[in-house]
Design a protein around this motif. Structure first.
Motif, PDB file in Angstrom:
ATOM      1  N   PHE A 273      45.617  44.974  41.996  1.00 12.94           N
ATOM      2  CA  PHE A 273      46.625  43.936  41.814  1.00 12.94           C
ATOM      3  C   PHE A 273      48.036  44.439  42.100  1.00 12.94           C
ATOM      4  N   SER A 299      47.353  32.407  47.846  1.00 16.24           N
ATOM      5  CA  SER A 299      47.529  33.569  46.994  1.00 16.24           C
ATOM      6  C   SER A 299      48.668  33.358  46.012  1.00 16.24           C
ATOM      7  N   LYS A 302      47.664  31.310  43.068  1.00 15.47           N
ATOM      8  CA  LYS A 302      46.813  32.001  42.093  1.00 15.47           C
ATOM      9  C   LYS A 302      47.562  33.064  41.304  1.00 15.47           C
ATOM     10  N   TYR A 303      48.399  33.867  41.995  1.00 13.28           N
ATOM     11  CA  TYR A 303      48.956  35.054  41.364  1.00 13.28           C
ATOM     12  C   TYR A 303      50.469  35.015  41.177  1.00 13.28           C
ATOM     13  N   SER A 306      54.541  37.728  45.156  1.00 10.11           N
ATOM     14  CA  SER A 306      54.743  39.180  45.180  1.00 10.11           C
ATOM     15  C   SER A 306      55.273  39.521  46.562  1.00 10.11           C
ATOM     16  N   ASP A 334      45.042  39.293  48.639  1.00  9.02           N
ATOM     17  CA  ASP A 334      43.998  39.057  47.659  1.00  9.02           C
ATOM     18  C   ASP A 334      43.849  40.262  46.731  1.00  9.02           C
ATOM     19  N   VAL A 335      43.088  40.076  45.679  1.00  5.90           N
ATOM     20  CA  VAL A 335      42.854  41.114  44.689  1.00  5.90           C
ATOM     21  C   VAL A 335      41.384  41.495  44.733  1.00  5.90           C
TER      22      VAL A 335
END
Length: 437
Positions: A273, A299, A302-303, A306, A334-335
């Protein structure tokens, strides 16, 4: 026969290296890649000095050495008892000389930086310079910073000779370079800043110092060659050159090794992450340049966002800036849960591996092949009846060696994020897992 490993520590200049292996009490080497920047390498080793031979102004054999002008070579020799291979592990310059003497015991600890860390401190230029009237690769733009441009706008770097006569930076290409035009911004900054902040981010290039070779030594062209390995934007190693370890190698770390497979003593798994990026901005310095932004919307949803950004990119057009931003935002968005660290010991290799694995172990220790190659890692999670195999890339390593044993810790990243789709590959050719670009 069994596999064994020995170490050599050399300090000196061309034609005049002294072997300090017998004085070496232990050594440590750490080398790490960086996304779109020069990788880093450091080394440290402790030398016995109870005879006072290393004490400055002490009247010993080495009391007047100019340590900071010397080249350090750390090499490993791996043998199966019949065949052997000696490989470069670290090459660099001395950054610190630390003498400890309590009246009974005396030791010297020497800290080193890889040779590119020092050369990157050189000034780039005093004015903004243009270099891009013809197309070249990212490695060509990188080399220009060190060799200089034909017109003189980019001055180049006076690399240390270490007793040689003609030092030249050699960029060993690991894959087919992307050809495009570059506008290189300079202006009262160091070469390292231009390389790391402007040139290498454009392709998400991976670059690291490997070896320094003098005229008369195998494969040397100049005197000396500063040999740097360079991976361009397509990420995968595709070179066919095997003599200098540029060709791809797949390491196999398994629970019960056979043939050329290697063991692993410990394994750590985790989510990546912290490395996730889903928003990128790039802006060139050419006249009329505008900021180009790319977001991986799924992305971000979802997160959260970043971001990564480069305001002085060596791009030649806005379209080129947009391509670079797209690579950053979509490649790492993605993670993944995967093996991210393994350790293995030379004693375990000796005890568990077939003789055929000696070359695999030598390749792992070799700075040319021990980074930026694919590694599959087999492990069985606690409570599971089925072993898993993760496809990863070796992104960093720490080697600790003593007279008793050698421990190698490999830092790993998911191959799906750091390599591109490769047709007919069981590891990199998996649909819905490996990226097409």
């Amino acid at each position: 026969m069994t596999i064994s490993t020995s170490w050599t520590v050399l300090i000196g200049t061309k034609g005049s290296f002294t072997d300090f292996s017998n004085r070496t009490m232990g050594l440590s080497v750490t080398q790490t890649l960086q996304r779109g920047a020069l990788g880093t390498g450091i080394a440290s080793f402790m030398l016995r000095n109870n005879d006072g031979e290393l004490t400055p102004r002490g009247g010993g054999t080495y009391d007047d050495i100019d340590w900071f002008s010397q080249l350090v070579r750390i090499k490993a020799t791996v043998t199966d008892g019949t065949s052997s291979e000696t490989v470069p592990v670290f090459t660099g310059t001395i950054d610190k000389f630390d003498l400890k003497d309590d009246g009974t015991t005396s030791t010297v600890t020497i800290n080193c930086l890889d040779f590119m860390a020092v050369s990157g401190r050189a000034p780039a230029a005093d004015v903004v310079a243009y270099y891009g009237t013809s197309t070249l690769s990212a490695s060509g733009a990188f080399s220009t910073m060190y060799a200089g441009s034909p017109g003189g706008n980019v001055p180049g770097v006076d690399l240390a000779l270490f007793g040689g006569t003609d030092s030249v930076l050699i960029t060993g290409a690991l894959n087919t370079p992307t050809i495009q035009q570059y506008y290189i911004p300079l202006g009262s900054v160091t070469v390292g800043e231009v390389v790391n902040n402007s040139i290498l981010p454009v392709g998400i290039c991976h670059v690291w110092a490997t070896d320094l070779r003098f005229s008369g030594e195998p494969d040397a062209i100049h005197d000396p060659d500063y040999l740097v390995y360079f991976s361009d934007s397509d990420m995968n190693r595709t070179s066919s050159s095997t003599s200098d370890k540029r060709a791809p190698i797949t390491f196999e770390f398994v629970e019960n090794p056979t043939g050329t497979e290697l063991p692993r003593n410990t394994i750590r798994t985790g989510y990546n992450f912290k490395e996730m990026r889903n928003y990128a901005t790039f802006e060139g310095t050419f006249s009329g340049a505008t900021k180009q932004e790319v977001s991986s919307s799924s992305s971000v949803e979802k997160y959260g966002q970043s971001a990564v950004g480069f305001r002085a990119a060596a791009t030649y057009t806005d379209a080129q800036s947009l391509e670079a931003a797209t690579r950053w935002a979509n490649r790492f968005d993605d993670v993944t849960y995967s093996a991210d660290r393994i350790t293995l010991r030379a004693s375990t290799v000796t005890g568990q591996c077939d003789d055929a694995a000696y070359e695999s172990f030598a390749d792992l220790l070799d700075i040319r092949s021990g980074l930026w190659n694919v590694a599959t890692v087999e492990y069985t999670p606690t409570g599971s009846a089925t072993a898993l195999t993760d496809a990863t890339v070796i992104y960093g390593r720490t080697i600790n060696a003593t007279p008793l044993d050698t421990t190698i810790t490999c830092e790993l990243v998911p191959a799906a994020n750091y390599q591109a789709f490769q047709l007919d590959s069981d590891i990199l050719g998996v649909l819905d897992q490996n990226r097409l670009g």
